[in-house]
Structure formats: structure tokens, C-alpha cells
Enzyme design. Structure first.
Site, PDB file in Angstrom:
ATOM      1  N   GLY A  31       0.937  -1.202  -0.155  1.00 28.51           N
ATOM      2  CA  GLY A  31      -0.004  -0.097   0.141  1.00 28.51           C
ATOM      3  C   GLY A  31       0.754   1.161   0.189  1.00 28.51           C
ATOM      4  N   CYS A  32       0.256   2.336   0.544  1.00 33.11           N
ATOM      5  CA  CYS A  32       1.063   3.566   0.631  1.00 33.11           C
ATOM      6  C   CYS A  32       2.499   3.352   1.045  1.00 33.11           C
ATOM      7  CB  CYS A  32       0.559   4.380   1.671  1.00 33.11           C
ATOM      8  SG  CYS A  32       1.345   6.006   2.001  1.00 33.11           S
ATOM      9  N   PHE A  33       3.513   3.819   0.244  1.00 31.66           N
ATOM     10  CA  PHE A  33       4.902   3.820   0.432  1.00 31.66           C
ATOM     11  C   PHE A  33       5.347   4.236   1.668  1.00 31.66           C
ATOM     12  CE2 PHE A  33       6.070   5.821  -3.559  1.00 31.66           C
ATOM     13  CZ  PHE A  33       5.565   6.934  -3.311  1.00 31.66           C
ATOM     14  N   CYS A  35       3.821   4.851   4.514  1.00 25.23           N
ATOM     15  CA  CYS A  35       3.632   3.871   5.776  1.00 25.23           C
ATOM     16  C   CYS A  35       4.584   2.739   5.747  1.00 25.23           C
ATOM     17  CB  CYS A  35       2.329   3.644   5.895  1.00 25.23           C
ATOM     18  SG  CYS A  35       0.901   4.764   5.753  1.00 25.23           S
ATOM     19  N   TYR A 176      -2.977  11.327   7.683  1.00 21.27           N
ATOM     20  CA  TYR A 176      -3.102  10.332   6.493  1.00 21.27           C
ATOM     21  C   TYR A 176      -3.153   8.886   7.139  1.00 21.27           C
ATOM     22  CZ  TYR A 176      -2.290   6.890   3.139  1.00 21.27           C
ATOM     23  OH  TYR A 176      -2.466   5.757   2.096  1.00 21.27           O
TER      24      TYR A 176
END
Length: 195
Positions: A31-33, A35, A176
Site C-alpha cells: 500500500g502507501c509507501f 507507511c 493520513y
């Protein structure tokens, strides 16, 4: 080395071989890099984590292209680590416990194949260990795991403003991560708050 994908791609290829036993590299998409990078940087033995793109066909992809979908890339992180301090199996365990492997082509509030979960292996040993760990996770969770296991190929570092985003923009990052529900979902799956 934050920019210049060819340099990091070459470095990745060397890092997986015996010539650089002091440091090794593993590539994960979760997912979101932002994180994934921040989570791996908390693990002792990890020397650095670089946000980028892997698994696609377009050379030198830009964030706007990858985030729109269609390039085949996933947001990914190249994790550089000291094998004397942390083994690849521990990296795999850390990865699993920071993602939702039960969904396909999404992670938390982000949807699309660019947010899929992937373990990109650099050699046959990583492939074998990744496949064994996936089988163990499926058995533990008693449901299908949609995480792909794929050859590493070329890793393209993301733009400078994405690197160390959690450290450089702590308020935006925390907002976020919280609004996306990442930690709550991870805790729901794994039964404990992520490290």
C-alpha cells in the site's frame, strides 16, 4: 541514493549477490509507501528504506503515472538491512504484520493495483522463504492471501519529496495514516497493535 533509478536498480542486483554480504536488500509493496517505509525503519537491523515503484513495465515512472494506474507498478519500498542483525524471515514477518493480505488490489483506504501487496524476491532463497511464509499466513488466517510473490525486476526510487515523508511531514503523515484506518485494520487482523 534517492534519485537515479538505474543506479539503485544496479545496486539492488549487486546487494542480493554474495559480493555484498554486509548489506542485503528486500523489496516489499504494502500500500502507501510512506507507511511501509516508516514501519520498516523501526525494525532494528534495517539500515535504510527507500520509497519507489516496482513490478511495472514503464521505465523511470513518475508518481502521477503510477498513482493513476496502468503502468503495472506498485508503490514499493527497498529495504536495506544488515543480515547479521536481522534475517530475511524477520523482514517477512514484519511485513505481514503491517499489511492486510486478505484483500486484492488495495490497502486500507487506497484502491487500485498500484496499492497491491507484493513480496518482490531478489533470488531463489528469498522466493522460497516468501512462499513458505505466505503458506503459513494463509494457514494462520484461515482465508486466502492475495499478496503476490514476484521477481524483483527494476526498482525505481520515488521522487525526493516522498522519501522519509513520515519524518519530514509528521502531522500530514499521522493524519493520513489515522484517517486511512491502517493501524486499526492491522490490529483487527493480527490481534495486536503494530510495532
Amino acid at each position: 541514493m534517492r534519485r537515479g533509478g538505474a543506479g539503485l536498480a544496479l545496486m539492488f542486483g549487486i546487494a542480493c549477490g554474495p559480493a555484498m554480504a554486509a548489506e542485503a536488500t528486500a523489496v516489499f509493496a504494502g500500500g502507501c509507501f510512506w507507511c511501509v517505509e516508516a514501519d520498516f525503519e523501526k525494525l532494528p537491523g534495517v539500515t535504510s528504506a527507500v520509497s519507489g515503484y516496482a513490478g511495472g513495465t514503464l521505465a523511470h515512472p513518475a508518481y502521477e503515472q503510477v498513482s493513476a494506474g496502468g503502468t503495472g507498478h506498485a508503490e514499493a519500498v527497498a529495504v536495506h538491512y544488515d543480515p547479521a542483525q536481522v534475517g530475511y524471515e524477520k523482514l517477512l514477518d514484519w511485513f505481514w504484520h503491517h499489511v492486510d493480505p486478505t484483500v486484492k488490489d488495495q490497502q486500507f483506504c487506497d484502491h487500485g493495483s498500484q496499492y497491491r501487496t507484493v513480496i518482490f524476491y531478489g533470488d531463489e532463497s528469498q522466493k522460497r522463504l516468501a512462499e513458505a511464509s505466505k503458506a503459513a499466513v494463509e494457514k494462520q488466517l484461515k482465508r486466502p492471501v492475495h499478496t503476490q510473490i514476484a521477481p524483483a525486476g527494476t526498482f525505481w526510487p520515488a521522487e525526493d519529496y516522498h522519501q522519509d515523508y513520515a519524518r519530514k511531514n509528521p502531522l500530514r503523515y499521522k493524519f493520513y495514516r489515522s484517517s486511512c484506518g491502517r493501524d486499526e485494520r492491522v490490529q483487527e487482523i493480527w490481534g495486536a497493535a503494530p510495532h
